[in-house]
Design an enzyme around this catalytic site. Structure first.
Site, short mmCIF file in Angstrom:
data_model
loop_
_atom_site.label_atom_id
_atom_site.label_comp_id
_atom_site.label_asym_id
_atom_site.label_seq_id
_atom_site.Cartn_x
_atom_site.Cartn_y
_atom_site.Cartn_z
CG HIS A 489 -51.34 -44.87 13.36
ND1 HIS A 489 -50.67 -43.90 14.22
CD2 HIS A 489 -51.02 -45.98 14.44
CE1 HIS A 489 -50.06 -44.16 14.90
NE2 HIS A 489 -50.12 -45.57 15.02
CD GLU A 490 -52.95 -49.56 14.76
OE1 GLU A 490 -51.89 -50.09 14.26
OE2 GLU A 490 -53.00 -48.65 15.53
CG HIS A 493 -47.83 -49.64 13.29
ND1 HIS A 493 -46.47 -49.29 13.65
CD2 HIS A 493 -48.59 -49.21 13.96
CE1 HIS A 493 -46.64 -48.47 14.69
NE2 HIS A 493 -47.95 -48.32 14.96
CG HIS A 496 -41.76 -50.36 9.68
ND1 HIS A 496 -41.43 -49.92 11.04
CD2 HIS A 496 -40.53 -50.40 9.18
CE1 HIS A 496 -40.37 -49.71 11.01
NE2 HIS A 496 -39.57 -50.31 10.12
#
Length: 706
Positions: A489-490, A493, A496
């Site tokens: 998940h992290e 980020h 991105h």
């Protein structure tokens, strides 16, 4: 946070650092394979260090930050630079250069403020944390002043009012100019002097209330130990004649312990209640002062949802679709409670997390201990590396750090390298628990990417913070399935941030609408739960045996047990957040609204004298935007099913994902990015269907397990 002024308006988990040169093609000699760097960590317990012996660089390579006093120096330099840029902006004729100067101004302040935002929560040295806190305050005050600087605003207004100039701007430059203007307007720049002063006062007060409320959400409650039965007292920390209750003890098998923790930890507190009420009133006053009906209308400008009406529709339709499934989930939990505790079978709010966990474990044998040996940290990092390489042509390399560059010796620095474009940026991995480190997994932007005046690209720098346990010396760090999913998940980020290579740092990477910002990270969870992906890296750290397919299937199916009730709980929180930030004055007290909403939307009874909203810390950073988690998940689900479910390694889809969704940062309207990826414009009904269809059990696994 949502109230942060100007350049940092409404961006959760967002921060930045120093200037750097352009990425070259060649692979550096100081790089090593990513998996090795993490599994070696436990054996050597030595920081990776390069550079001249005895000469320290500063944190993140910023020369001044080799000592806490350096923050003052960095801050003074940023303020000096910003003064010159303000003068330049005011004297430049309207054109694209105006936007460039505004972005430089934002960058010069954020390079210090964002870095300080990270250091103030994560640095082990109190002196560094204190200096960073002070830097945040000083820069915040300056940003506040700039947001009400009429002359500075005029230079931007001239640009936006000049039709000829405006039509010559490319879409990204125009959007960035409008976003800067939006920052001015929500600070009340268009008001007369008296009202403008009032707006500044409200902003300052809101910022203080947010900090106070946030602290209050974590403060434990104390109770005279004699109030509790003797046999359960040992579950809580004793302080003389008192017991300290610091959380909900949601996983405790004893119903009485969970009930006591719930009633005591969530007991209403007059001071915290007053803070919340004042915060909501002030947010509403500020929104109305600058021309919005409610705070929610102000907060939702520029998001995917666009307005509170769409959010309300989304939450109502989702709730409707979930209701039968949620009822079934509650019935299953009630049966389980009757089986384990025949004397008291009524399902209460403190039962939901516990009994859903019991049902999961009973139906699918998913003891984390069975999975951990297959998920060593090094293997997981290699898995991410392999996935990014196949999907996006990107590799992760561990790079040696210089002395003084990192704040703890177990931090690892990763270089993110594209096969043809070279170095894209850096990710600092602060993965392990240590005293005084916050127990939260999050992503900080330390420096945003942007195209510099000299034509070079300022490389983005981010930190990924996790709370992994320190393993025994000589053994690799083993992750539970939940920790592995959080890592993915992290890392979503972080990618991105690396690939949102915008011309302007104001919209770089994750600096985008809140309800879009979680899409790349949640999408990574779908990859983390796919056997084809997991099979590439999950190997038993001792035997090298791959993780059996049915273990992955069981894990995925177990997550669907009581998932409707879990989602319904999230809908309840989101609805509550919308009501609190909707029309004022509120018809009832925040606690009465909680009771009414809980019984209507969630379905489990409200417990008298409790006030869960006083522990709802997301009201600070996600005020009026808590729905974002659900909407981002809906988009991620649609992207996964349509683009990656068939082949999670499809390079053409990976490139489309980069081009349509990651590359723009916040420089393009979020819904347009979603349309570009899905090649259609999704409706509220599409979002709801995507979320609900994720709850259906996979037939193949069901048959196999039966």
């Amino acid at each position: 946070g949502a109230e942060a002024p100007g350049a940092k308006q409404g961006r959760p988990r967002e921060r930045r650092g120093r200037a750097a040169g352009q990425g070259g093609r060649a692979v550096s000699t100081s790089w090593c394979p990513v998996g090795t760097a993490f599994d070696v960590k436990q054996q050597q317990q030595q920081p990776l260090r390069g550079g001249a012996a005895g000469r320290d660089t500063g944190l993140f390579g910023v020369p001044e930050l080799s000592c806490p006093e350096g923050f003052q120096e960095a801050q003074d330099r940023a303020l000096q630079e910003s003064e010159q840029l303000v003068q330049k902006a005011c004297s430049t004729p309207p054109g694209p250069e105006t936007v460039m100067i505004f972005d430089q101004l934002s960058d010069s302040l954020c390079r210090v403020a964002d870095l300080a935002d990270f250091v103030k929560v994560a640095h082990p040295d109190f002196a560094f944390r204190e200096a960073a806190e002070e830097a945040c305050r000083s820069i915040g005050t300056v940003v506040e002043k700039l947001n009400t600087d009429v002359e500075l605003c005029q230079s931007l207004r001239r640009l936006l009012a000049d039709e000829t100039v405006l039509s010559s701007l490319d879409p990204e430059t125009r959007r960035v100019a409008e976003l800067f203007m939006f920052d001015f307007e929500i600070s009340g720049i268009h008001l007369d002097e008296e009202k403008r002063k009032k707006a500044v006062e409200l902003n300052v007060r809101i910022l203080d209330l947010c900090n106070e409320f946030l602290i209050g959400t974590h403060i434990p409650n104390k109770i005279d130990k004699h109030v509790l039965p003797e046999h359960i007292r040992y579950n809580f920390t004793a302080e003389g004649n008192y017991l300290r209750i610091a959380g909900l003890h949601a996983d405790c098998p004893d119903d009485l312990v969970r009930e006591a923790a719930y009633k005591i930890f969530l007991h209403s507190n007059a001071q915290q209640l007053a803070r919340l009420e004042e915060l909501l009133e002030n947010r509403n006053s500020l929104a109305q002062l600058v021309g919005y009906d409610t705070f929610a209308h102000r907060a939702l400008q520029g998001t995917m949802a666009k307005n509170p009406e769409t959010v309300r529709q989304f939450l109502e339709k989702l709730s409707e679709q979930l209701s039968k499934r949620t009822q079934k989930d509650f019935e299953m939990m009630t049966k389980m409670k009757m089986k384990l505790n025949p004397h008291n079978s009524m399902l209460m709010p403190w039962d939901h997390p516990y009994y859903s966990g019991v049902l999961r474990a009973e139906r699918y044998n998913i003891d984390p201990g069975l999975y951990c040996p297959f998920f060593s940290l090094g293997a997981c990092m290699e898995g991410l590396n392999s996935l990014f390489s196949q999907l996006l042509g990107i590799s992760l390399y561990a790079e040696q750090t210089k002395r003084g560059e990192i704040w703890s010796e177990d931090v690892r620095k990763l270089a993110v390298v594209h096969e043809t474009e070279g170095l894209l940026g850096y990710i600092y991995c602060d993965f392990f628990q240590r005293p005084d480190k916050p127990h939260q997994d999050c992503h900080f932007t330390v420096r945003g990417g942007r195209l510099k005046e000299n034509g070079e690209y300022q490389l983005p720098v981010v930190v990924l913070m996790l709370s992994l346990p320190n393993s025994a010396r000589g053994a690799p760090t083993l992750l539970s399935p939940g920790m592995m999913e959080n890592l993915f998940h992290e890392m979503g980020h972080a990618m991105h941030s690396m690939l949102g290579r915008t011309r302007y740092q104001h919209v770089t990477g994750t600096r985008c609408a809140t309800d879009f910002a979680e899409v790349p990270s949640i999408l990574m969870e779908y990859f983390a739960n796919d056997y084809r992906v997991v099979n590439q890296f999950a190997r038993h750290y001792k035997t090298g045996q791959p993780l059996p397919k049915n273990m992955v299937s069981r894990l995925c199916e177990s997550k669907k047990v009581c998932a409707a009730a879990d989602m319904q709980l999230q809908v309840f929180y989101a609805v509550l957040d919308q009501i609190y930030h909707g029309k004022h004055p509120l018809k009832k007290s925040t606690t009465e609204i909680l009771k009414e909403t809980q019984e209507k939307v969630y379905g489990l009874p409200y417990v008298p004298n409790t006030a869960w909203q006083l522990r709802f810390s997301h009201l600070v950073g996600y005020g009026a935007k808590y729905y974002s988690y659900l909407m981002s998940r809906a988009v991620a689900s649609m992207v996964w099913k349509q683009c990656f479910a068939q082949n999670p390694f499809d390079r053409a889809m990976g490139e489309r994902y980069r081009r349509e969704m990651l590359a723009h940062g916040g420089g393009k309207e979020p819904m347009l990015m979603v349309q570009g990826m899905l090649q259609k414009s999704p409706s509220v009904e599409d979002f709801v269907d995507a979320l609900v269809s994720d709850l259906d059990h996979d037939f193949e696994t069901f048959i196999m397990d039966s």
